[in-house]
Design an enzyme around this catalytic site. Structure first.
Site, mmCIF file in Angstrom:
data_model
loop_
_atom_site.group_PDB
_atom_site.id
_atom_site.type_symbol
_atom_site.label_atom_id
_atom_site.label_comp_id
_atom_site.label_asym_id
_atom_site.label_seq_id
_atom_site.Cartn_x
_atom_site.Cartn_y
_atom_site.Cartn_z
ATOM 1 C CG ASP A 18 -1.910 -1.107 1.235
ATOM 2 O OD1 ASP A 18 -2.457 -1.410 0.167
ATOM 3 O OD2 ASP A 18 -2.118 -1.712 2.309
ATOM 4 C CE LYS B 253 17.832 6.071 3.288
ATOM 5 N NZ LYS B 253 17.702 6.158 1.820
ATOM 6 C CG ASP C 43 21.039 3.677 -4.509
ATOM 7 O OD1 ASP C 43 20.467 4.132 -3.485
ATOM 8 O OD2 ASP C 43 22.117 4.119 -4.935
#
Length: 314
Positions: free
Chosen positions: A31, A232, A257
């Site tokens: 979603d 991250k 990536d």
């Protein structure tokens, strides 16, 4: 969805290039897509081919899109200008930068109002701290400062600094490193926060440039302290995103990536993961026996999802 295959003879799995069925299955079950920006949406100042059409397709399917970047040089408002300048239809509320993550982390721990933040980084961090009402010093204002090592030289530092935030800084210098070191080592309880520890970044589309890991590494070396990482692949960023957008992790797919930030971020958080080969990671690196971080599937670029475009109902 069958996106891994048994490696010959040892029972281990290896990443698989996404088939048409894999792409359709991912679109059916997800979603919300969280996209890394550098290497997935753009490289340097160039949009990756097919990305605008792919984003339009996902929006038409009712998917929620969130754009996450570890680059802290810009605030969310600054990144909105970049998206708009590249002709991408993105809203400010869909952008989550590591500069914002640093400010959000300090807010979450109820950082003392009487304390200041020393910023090793650029204006993006300062703008996000301002929006949270957090006092700060340093940043670009210290970009031209030099240390004159005369006999008996002692650099005074601000004892009210309660946190040092280290983000990517094109004007890092010895003054900033020493000031950050003094605050962390000599101010009781002073926090050492890194927006990320990325090894490289895409400042231009011509080559990779040394990333924030080099700035953080300098201060780790002088303080012998490990930073609190808020970008991250840290858990804080994902938890804050899920809470802010009201999402369950089973609804989310991380598209990136980089194996050690984007994909690890998704895997550690229990998200579906897609690796795009349009940025840092090559197929050779992904499939190497030395690599243990495996996405659910991989594709050449985000535009590969266009293959699974669903027809609009009549």
């Amino acid at each position: 969805m069958s996106v891994t295959a048994q490696a010959a003879g040892n029972g281990a799995t290896r990443p698989q290039r996404a088939s048409l069925e894999d792409k359709k299955s991912m679109l059916d079950k997800v979603d919300c897509f969280i996209f890394d920006c550098d290497g997935v949406i753009w490289r340097g100042d160039s949009v990756i081919e097919g990305v605008p059409e792919t984003l339009d397709m996902l929006r038409a399917m009712g998917k929620q899109l969130i754009f996450v970047t570890n680059n802290s040089t810009k605030s969310r408002a600054g990144y909105l200008k970049k998206f708009t300048g590249l002709g991408l239809n993105v809203e400010a509320a869909e952008i989550y930068s590591s500069s914002y993550a640093a400010a959000a982390y300090l807010e979450s721990i109820q950082f003392a109002k009487e304390k200041k933040v020393y910023v090793v980084g650029e204006v993006g961090i300062q703008e996000e701290l301002d929006l949270k009402g957090i006092s700060h010093i340093g940043g670009p204002a210290d970009g031209d400062k030099k240390v004159e090592l005369t006999p008996g030289m002692l650099l005074e530092h601000d004892h009210d600094v309660g946190a040092v935030v280290v983000g990517f800084d094109r004007n890092i210098n010895y003054y900033k490193i020493q000031m950050a070191t003094l605050c962390i080592r000599e101010n009781p309880g002073c926090l050492f926060i890194a927006t990320n520890t990325d090894a490289v970044t895409h400042l231009t589309d011509a080559q990779e440039w040394a990333g924030n890991g080099s700035m953080v590494g300098a201060i780790k070396g002088s303080t012998k302290r490990e930073p609190i990482v808020v970008g991250k692949p840290a858990e804080f960023m994902l938890e804050n995103i899920a809470t802010q957008f009201g999402l369950q992790r089973s609804q989310i797919c991380m598209v990136g990536d980089r194996l050690d930030t984007d994909i690890l971020f998704g895997k550690n958080g229990g998200l579906a993961t897609i690796l795009c080969l349009s940025g840092v990671t090559t197929e050779e690196q992904l499939l190497s026996p030395d690599n243990s971080i495996h996405p659910d599937c991989y594709m050449d670029s985000l535009a590969a999802l266009l293959e699974a475009k669903q027809p609009v109902a009549a």
